[in-house]
Design an enzyme around this catalytic site. Sequence first.
Site, PDB file in Angstrom:
ATOM      1  N   GLY A 193      45.647 115.175  58.007  1.00 16.77           N
ATOM      2  CA  GLY A 193      44.527 114.235  57.948  1.00 16.77           C
ATOM      3  C   GLY A 193      45.034 112.806  57.893  1.00 16.77           C
ATOM      4  O   GLY A 193      44.434 111.924  57.274  1.00 16.77           O
ATOM      5  N   GLY A 194      46.157 112.580  58.580  1.00 12.61           N
ATOM      6  CA  GLY A 194      46.890 111.318  58.428  1.00 12.61           C
ATOM      7  C   GLY A 194      46.288 110.120  59.109  1.00 12.61           C
ATOM      8  O   GLY A 194      46.778 108.997  58.942  1.00 12.61           O
ATOM      9  N   VAL A 217      42.239 107.575  53.962  1.00 19.36           N
ATOM     10  CA  VAL A 217      43.337 107.602  52.982  1.00 19.36           C
ATOM     11  C   VAL A 217      44.690 107.656  53.692  1.00 19.36           C
ATOM     12  O   VAL A 217      45.638 106.977  53.288  1.00 19.36           O
ATOM     13  CB  VAL A 217      43.163 108.783  51.999  1.00 19.36           C
ATOM     14  CG1 VAL A 217      44.291 108.802  50.982  1.00 19.36           C
ATOM     15  CG2 VAL A 217      41.815 108.692  51.285  1.00 19.36           C
ATOM     16  N   TYR A 268      31.573 123.073  50.394  1.00 19.73           N
ATOM     17  CA  TYR A 268      32.721 122.148  50.361  1.00 19.73           C
ATOM     18  C   TYR A 268      33.345 122.126  48.969  1.00 19.73           C
ATOM     19  O   TYR A 268      34.570 122.202  48.820  1.00 19.73           O
ATOM     20  CB  TYR A 268      32.229 120.749  50.751  1.00 19.73           C
ATOM     21  CG  TYR A 268      33.280 119.674  50.674  1.00 19.73           C
ATOM     22  CD1 TYR A 268      34.173 119.485  51.720  1.00 19.73           C
ATOM     23  CD2 TYR A 268      33.368 118.822  49.572  1.00 19.73           C
ATOM     24  CE1 TYR A 268      35.144 118.483  51.674  1.00 19.73           C
ATOM     25  CE2 TYR A 268      34.322 117.825  49.512  1.00 19.73           C
ATOM     26  CZ  TYR A 268      35.214 117.662  50.558  1.00 19.73           C
ATOM     27  OH  TYR A 268      36.164 116.678  50.503  1.00 19.73           O
ATOM     28  N   LYS A 284      37.158 123.241  47.826  1.00 16.10           N
ATOM     29  CA  LYS A 284      38.090 122.275  47.235  1.00 16.10           C
ATOM     30  C   LYS A 284      38.594 122.764  45.870  1.00 16.10           C
ATOM     31  O   LYS A 284      39.773 122.607  45.539  1.00 16.10           O
ATOM     32  CB  LYS A 284      37.410 120.904  47.081  1.00 16.10           C
ATOM     33  CG  LYS A 284      37.344 120.103  48.368  1.00 16.10           C
ATOM     34  CD  LYS A 284      38.718 119.589  48.778  1.00 16.10           C
ATOM     35  CE  LYS A 284      38.660 118.618  49.935  1.00 16.10           C
ATOM     36  NZ  LYS A 284      40.009 118.220  50.384  1.00 16.10           N
ATOM     37  N   PRO A 301      40.284 111.735  43.498  1.00 13.18           N
ATOM     38  CA  PRO A 301      39.850 110.337  43.537  1.00 13.18           C
ATOM     39  C   PRO A 301      38.335 110.230  43.355  1.00 13.18           C
ATOM     40  O   PRO A 301      37.601 111.174  43.658  1.00 13.18           O
ATOM     41  CB  PRO A 301      40.249 109.862  44.928  1.00 13.18           C
ATOM     42  CG  PRO A 301      40.542 111.080  45.730  1.00 13.18           C
ATOM     43  CD  PRO A 301      40.520 112.285  44.831  1.00 13.18           C
ATOM     44  N   THR A 302      37.891 109.087  42.862  1.00 12.70           N
ATOM     45  CA  THR A 302      36.444 108.822  42.845  1.00 12.70           C
ATOM     46  C   THR A 302      36.056 108.280  44.226  1.00 12.70           C
ATOM     47  O   THR A 302      36.693 108.608  45.214  1.00 12.70           O
ATOM     48  CB  THR A 302      36.073 107.856  41.701  1.00 12.70           C
ATOM     49  OG1 THR A 302      37.044 106.801  41.659  1.00 12.70           O
ATOM     50  CG2 THR A 302      36.088 108.570  40.350  1.00 12.70           C
ATOM     51  N   VAL A 360      36.115 106.568  47.405  1.00 10.42           N
ATOM     52  CA  VAL A 360      37.125 105.778  48.119  1.00 10.42           C
ATOM     53  C   VAL A 360      36.452 104.950  49.214  1.00 10.42           C
ATOM     54  O   VAL A 360      35.516 105.418  49.863  1.00 10.42           O
ATOM     55  CB  VAL A 360      38.177 106.698  48.774  1.00 10.42           C
ATOM     56  CG1 VAL A 360      39.383 105.884  49.238  1.00 10.42           C
ATOM     57  CG2 VAL A 360      38.619 107.808  47.827  1.00 10.42           C
ATOM     58  N   ASP A 387      17.375 108.292  44.777  1.00  6.75           N
ATOM     59  CA  ASP A 387      18.585 107.629  44.285  1.00  6.75           C
ATOM     60  C   ASP A 387      19.792 108.560  44.233  1.00  6.75           C
ATOM     61  O   ASP A 387      20.920 108.102  44.121  1.00  6.75           O
ATOM     62  CB  ASP A 387      18.345 107.086  42.861  1.00  6.75           C
ATOM     63  CG  ASP A 387      17.807 105.664  42.881  1.00  6.75           C
ATOM     64  OD1 ASP A 387      17.951 104.996  43.913  1.00  6.75           O
ATOM     65  OD2 ASP A 387      17.238 105.238  41.854  1.00  6.75           O
TER      66      ASP A 387
END
Length: 316
Positions: free
Chosen positions: A10-11, A15, A138, A142, A165-166, A168, A272
């Site tokens: 996923g380069g 990220v 998903y 994960k 990560p939160t 990104v 929301d």
Amino acid sequence: MASKVILVTGGTGLVGKAIEKVVNEEAKDDEKWVFVSSKEADLTNEADTLALFEKHKPTHVIHLAAMVGGLFRNLKWNLDFFRNNMKINDNVLYSCYKYNVQKCVSCLSTCIFPDKTTYPIDETMIHNGPPHNSNFGYSFAKRMIDVLNKGYNVQHNCKFTSVIPTNVYGPHDNFNLEDGHVIPGLINKVHCAQRDNTSFTIWGTGSPRRQFIYSYDLAKLFLWVLREYDEISPIILSVGEEDEVSIKEAAEMVVEAFDFKGEVVYDTSKSDGQFKKTANNGKLRSFLPDFKFTPIKQAIKETVDWFVENYDSARK
């Protein structure tokens, strides 16, 4: 001669591109980096994945590749998200084992945490209950990375770990208005409003709060995890609870970065979503008490400038 060959799956995404930039800025002589995209191999296919490892013979792997999508796609294709991500993760970690990879760092997401939970969430809570129903496929896939990491460690003594990560954001993000995340979506909306001389509409009240992490900060932390972090259990990579901002505050920073002078409208007929998903970065701070995150206003401005300069080629 590089003694380490680091393969990044996923380069070419958000990220991966950030890691590539940071690596180029602080290159180490003993590291050779290989960034691959889905064009190079179909990671849902075991033979393809093994062939990729045979070609590059990595000593280390950063595993970012995943089938991803926004809320709408997840709701519609939960089974596909589960099956494809399970295949990708199983093939990549199995290949890491077969090719004696010294360390693999996989990327998880805060959406994997239980839907019903107390806040702030931390690394110990991942398996404490089912994830939110909207993207259960998903999320469960994960979560299974954590199970695989433990299994490979217990049975084969492999050093496979993961980071969480939160939210990104940064250059090379997906700025799609239907399927993108909060900040890239806001950036594209303001750009369109400025171009078309229309009002800028934010969905919902703007009150939900999020922790946003700039892709370049995350990239630096990824390198630290690869080189220094020795645990198998995951680590949350996030700004602190005190740096949580509302969608409204994020939108105002985007408006300021564009110097947008038009009308800003909140469409409160739109939902929301979750009010907050606060994550505790205490574990990260116990290792790196002095790490400096880029101030969000500066990072949003840099992302806006990148988007404007690269508008034609940006994903949107």
